[in-house]
Design an enzyme around this catalytic site. Structure first.
Site, PDB file in Angstrom:
ATOM      1  N   ARG A 114      29.751   7.718 -27.019  1.00 23.00           N
ATOM      2  CA  ARG A 114      28.823   8.696 -26.834  1.00 23.00           C
ATOM      3  C   ARG A 114      28.040   8.592 -28.164  1.00 23.00           C
ATOM      4  NH1 ARG A 114      27.837  14.539 -25.672  1.00 23.00           N
ATOM      5  NH2 ARG A 114      26.357  14.632 -24.375  1.00 23.00           N
ATOM      6  N   ILE A 172      20.080  14.241 -23.910  1.00 22.73           N
ATOM      7  CA  ILE A 172      21.228  13.488 -23.316  1.00 22.73           C
ATOM      8  C   ILE A 172      22.136  14.467 -22.541  1.00 22.73           C
ATOM      9  CG2 ILE A 172      22.936  13.577 -25.504  1.00 22.73           C
ATOM     10  CD1 ILE A 172      24.087  11.040 -24.830  1.00 22.73           C
ATOM     11  N   SER A 173      22.616  14.185 -21.300  1.00 24.20           N
ATOM     12  CA  SER A 173      23.123  15.131 -20.452  1.00 24.20           C
ATOM     13  C   SER A 173      24.529  15.610 -20.880  1.00 24.20           C
ATOM     14  CB  SER A 173      23.237  15.008 -18.918  1.00 24.20           C
ATOM     15  OG  SER A 173      21.814  14.652 -18.488  1.00 24.20           O
ATOM     16  N   GLN A 174      25.061  16.872 -20.492  1.00 28.87           N
ATOM     17  CA  GLN A 174      26.286  17.181 -20.799  1.00 28.87           C
ATOM     18  C   GLN A 174      27.443  16.215 -20.144  1.00 28.87           C
ATOM     19  OE1 GLN A 174      26.970  20.768 -18.532  1.00 28.87           O
ATOM     20  NE2 GLN A 174      28.979  21.196 -19.710  1.00 28.87           N
ATOM     21  N   PRO A 175      28.075  15.683 -20.595  1.00 26.53           N
ATOM     22  CA  PRO A 175      29.196  14.681 -20.054  1.00 26.53           C
ATOM     23  C   PRO A 175      29.694  15.193 -18.840  1.00 26.53           C
ATOM     24  CG  PRO A 175      29.597  14.993 -22.395  1.00 26.53           C
ATOM     25  CD  PRO A 175      28.837  15.988 -22.094  1.00 26.53           C
TER      26      PRO A 175
END
Length: 212
Positions: free
Chosen positions: A34, A60-63
């Site tokens: 990431r 960048i989105s939350q995993p």
């Protein structure tokens, strides 16, 4: 097959505790670096379960959300092979999808983000991704219909063009709303569309048009 890292394994374990059960999704998370998708100043936060800024007003989105949306796509009854992603962004979600679907088509309205994401796909040897600079509201009709569609920005309403590009048996996973947003799962069975709300979410808005 990509090799997982210790930090990636720890993140995958955390997501499992948060309720992600699909082992293929968890493996893809563990095997995706990431930090590659983040500005240098934020790389130390790469394996935290949080959304982070990537520039141009995007994130960048939350995993957890990346994993949840991917898991929902894979739970479709039609054994999806071709997936359309609206909002390439950093390319992190794209990289996860590329490890789990035969073909990924990804549309990004901001040209500079698309260029960087394409470079990252090459770095990771993910060559089953086709990218387009364009308006996500319009989808990518010449490549459709798609077995699955994922939207990584919140639409004020479900875009008609995306629903039209969904294959029979397919699923559209999309955040909907402005001040208050919810993740919707829309399935197509024959001529019928069924819509289910999954959970509350927070995304940047899905803006019409494109930027050079």
């Amino acid at each position: 097959m990509r090799v997982s890292s210790r930090k990636g394994e720890s993140l995958a374990q955390l997501l499992k505790q948060e309720g992600i059960v699909n082992t293929s999704v968890l493996k893809a998370v563990a095997c995706t670096p990431r930090e590659l998708f983040l500005p240098d100043a934020l790389r130390h936060k790469a394996y935290q379960n949080t959304a982070l800024p990537i520039g141009q007003g995007q994130t960048i989105s939350q995993p957890y959300i990346v994993a949840k949306m991917t898991e929902l796509l894979l739970a479709s009854s039609n054994a999806p092979k071709a997936v359309l992603e609206i909002g390439t962004g950093s390319g992190y979600q794209t990289a996860i999808l590329a490890q789990l679907f035969e073909k990924v088509f990804s549309v990004e309205r901001i040209k500079s983000l698309q260029f960087q994401a394409k470079r990252r796909m090459n770095q990771l040897d993910l060559h089953n991704v086709s990218m387009k600079h364009g308006d996500g509201w319009q989808g990518w009709s010449s490549k459709g219909p798609f077995d699955a569609i994922i939207v990584t920005a919140a639409a004020s309403q479900v875009p008609t063009k995306l629903v039209e590009q969904l294959n029979d048996g397919g699923r559209l996973i999309i955040p909907v709303g402005e001040q208050s947003q919810q993740l919707h799962c829309i399935t197509r069975e024959g001529g019928e569309f069924n819509e289910k709300i999954i959970e509350a979410v927070r995304f940047v808005p899905l803006v019409a048009g494109d930027i050079i």
